[in-house]
Write a protein that holds these residues in place. Structure first.
Motif, PDB file in Angstrom:
ATOM      1  N   ALA A  26       5.129  19.146 -13.489  1.00  0.00           N
ATOM      2  CA  ALA A  26       6.550  19.731 -13.103  1.00  0.00           C
ATOM      3  C   ALA A  26       6.685  21.201 -13.784  1.00  0.00           C
ATOM      4  O   ALA A  26       7.367  21.838 -13.455  1.00  0.00           O
ATOM      5  CB  ALA A  26       7.659  18.888 -13.823  1.00  0.00           C
ATOM      6  N   THR A  75       6.143  24.207 -11.454  1.00  0.00           N
ATOM      7  CA  THR A  75       7.061  24.274 -10.404  1.00  0.00           C
ATOM      8  C   THR A  75       8.491  24.659 -10.931  1.00  0.00           C
ATOM      9  O   THR A  75       9.157  25.544 -10.398  1.00  0.00           O
ATOM     10  CB  THR A  75       7.536  22.683  -9.823  1.00  0.00           C
ATOM     11  OG1 THR A  75       6.254  22.363  -9.253  1.00  0.00           O
ATOM     12  CG2 THR A  75       8.579  22.794  -9.026  1.00  0.00           C
ATOM     13  N   ALA A 130      10.450  28.122 -10.117  1.00  0.00           N
ATOM     14  CA  ALA A 130      11.938  28.061  -9.629  1.00  0.00           C
ATOM     15  C   ALA A 130      12.580  29.164 -10.546  1.00  0.00           C
ATOM     16  O   ALA A 130      13.818  29.669 -10.174  1.00  0.00           O
ATOM     17  CB  ALA A 130      12.235  26.643  -9.800  1.00  0.00           C
TER      18      ALA A 130
END
Length: 167
Positions: A28, A31, A35
């Motif tokens: 994660a 990501t 973001a």
């Protein structure tokens, strides 16, 4: 022996298991990083002042004082702002009697050169620039430079755009 075998079998099962929580966090992170970068980029692209320094309304007397000037008699419709971030930038726009413009400039900046049409804004009919070693704002002014652009609105009215700023 049964106790030894059970202990060994349990140890083997623990060693070969995937730790899904750690795996999920590791997967994660990229990501979340992408973001976050995308969110900051969108904020920079959509904000007029992403680093701060949004213009704020101020009294016109404050704006002109920063440039060593006073609001002329007969001035009206004044709108004045200050914007600060790395530098300080005051802007004033007001109307005044057209016949009084040159006298106001001469009284305000007696050491300045004669106002003219060189280096004026596109629509200006007259301007004064105090931003070189030969023509600077008066002592005591907070500004390093002052520009005054005057547009003759009609036979009796001039619109003055005053800017005083640090560099």
């Amino acid at each position: 022996m049964a106790g030894v075998r059970g202990g060994t079998a349990g140890a083997r099962a623990g060693r070969g298991r995937t730790r899904w929580g750690v795996f999920a966090v590791v997967m994660a992170l990229p990501t979340l990083l992408v973001a976050g970068v995308a969110a900051v980029a969108i904020w920079f692209m959509t904000s007029d002042y992403p680093l701060g320094g949004e213009p704020e309304d101020v009294p016109c007397a404050e704006a002109l004082d920063f440039g060593g000037a006073k609001l002329p008699k007969g001035a009206y419709d004044g709108q004045c702002t200050v914007q600060t971030w790395l530098d300080t930038d005051y802007h004033a726009a007001f109307r005044m009697p057209r016949a009084d413009v040159r006298k106001w400039l001469a009284d305000t900046y007696p050491e300045a050169p004669e106002p003219g049409t060189d280096l004026c804004d596109t629509d200006a009919d007259l301007c004064l620039n105090l931003n070189t070693q030969y023509a600077t704002p008066p002592d005591g002014a907070g500004a390093d430079a002052v520009t005054v652009n005057v547009t003759y609105e009609d036979a009796g009215t001039a619109v003055v755009f005053f800017s005083a700023f640090t560099v």
